[in-house]
Design an enzyme around this catalytic site. Sequence first.
Site, PDB file in Angstrom:
ATOM      1  CB  SER A  12      -0.950   0.095   1.271  1.00 54.38           C
ATOM      2  OG  SER A  12      -0.237   0.022   2.359  1.00 54.38           O
ATOM      3  CG  HIS A  33       8.465 -11.175  -4.390  1.00 53.73           C
ATOM      4  ND1 HIS A  33       7.911 -10.198  -3.718  1.00 53.73           N
ATOM      5  CD2 HIS A  33       8.303 -12.523  -3.893  1.00 53.73           C
ATOM      6  CE1 HIS A  33       7.150 -10.751  -2.720  1.00 53.73           C
ATOM      7  NE2 HIS A  33       7.368 -12.080  -3.008  1.00 53.73           N
ATOM      8  N   GLY A 138       7.123   9.428   8.661  1.00 54.18           N
ATOM      9  CA  GLY A 138       6.273  10.499   9.165  1.00 54.18           C
ATOM     10  C   GLY A 138       4.765   9.765   9.204  1.00 54.18           C
ATOM     11  CB  ALA A 142      -0.936   3.676   1.795  1.00 53.87           C
ATOM     12  CE  LYS A 193       4.869   4.138  12.915  1.00 52.07           C
ATOM     13  NZ  LYS A 193       4.055   3.556  12.121  1.00 52.07           N
ATOM     14  CB  THR A 250       0.677   4.496  14.277  1.00 50.67           C
ATOM     15  OG1 THR A 250       1.576   5.305  13.149  1.00 50.67           O
ATOM     16  CG2 THR A 250       0.909   3.105  14.000  1.00 50.67           C
ATOM     17  CB  ILE A 281       4.557  -7.088   7.070  1.00 52.82           C
ATOM     18  CG1 ILE A 281       4.776  -8.172   6.174  1.00 52.82           C
ATOM     19  CG2 ILE A 281       5.413  -7.044   8.552  1.00 52.82           C
ATOM     20  CD1 ILE A 281       4.939  -9.457   6.605  1.00 52.82           C
TER      21      ILE A 281
END
Length: 333
Positions: A12, A33, A138, A142, A193, A250, A281
Amino acid sequence: MQQKIAVLGPGSWGTALAKSLVENGHDVRLWSHKEEPVQEINNKHTNEAYLKGIELPKELKATSNMAEAVADVDAVLFVVPTKAIRSVAKQLVAVLETKPVIIHASKGFEQETHKRISEILEEEIPSEKRQNVVVLSGPSHAEELAVRDITTVTAACEDLEQAKYVQDLFMNDYFRIYTNTDVLGVETGAALKNIIALGSGAIHGLGFGDNAKAALMTRGLAEISRLGVAMGADPLTFIGLSGVGDLIVTCTSVHSRNWRAGDLLGKGHNLDEILENMGMIVEGVSTTKAAYELAQDLNVDMPITETIYNVIYKGQDVKEAVRQLMLREGRSE
């Protein structure tokens, strides 16, 4: 001036950054990949697995051939998971013929070595095959950058001119870049964070409110600063975009997969199932282990990180972990 840029990683964030670079008039090649996203990006101009509902510029070209991706490039942008940085860097070196600026927008520490991403890149890409390494980090989702929502981040490099080069690549009316020379601080804030975001999600999942969230974020920032300063960072970096800014976004948004994973943990879901169903992930899980071990090595007090470590890696009950965290010996702020 148009630049040729290879973006390594079609997730993303990689896709959103590639889209923005194309909109700035650059020649961008997005490497994966896997062949499936390459075909979708080139033929349908979408990447539904990562940016649902977003139409990508027709000028954006994707490839699964590393040599094709990096031919004659001025810059290479790494946006792959931390665990893949070293192996992808090795693939790059094998075919690289120019001496590009190396940029990375990934967040985390390498397991076992506890090295920052810029350190890995500097190890794997010889200095004669690259310019400096610049960190782009920062408060940024996305999903929001992809629809041109206002976003501001930091480009960090010890060589300020290289940071300004990256600033110029990305700057436009919806994406503003500031420069910084504290690479260590920017990378540390970016990685740590995600741990606090796991905790913030868990607090929500347990049913606690804004008081608890504010406490966790504030004390979490104190932990991030303590470890960062012990590693050699400038403490002022942690009140900037890559510190408190990234922490806020976040820890407060459903766009954050670390927050979502923590929320499900707080609601009693099994971690393995959470990670399997997330589809992307969750860097905070591996970063928790690395940060816990770093704190032990450097003798830095990080009670929130230790608590999350105990929940993730020792199977401690989330509610009991929060109770024990609150009942620690009183101290001065």
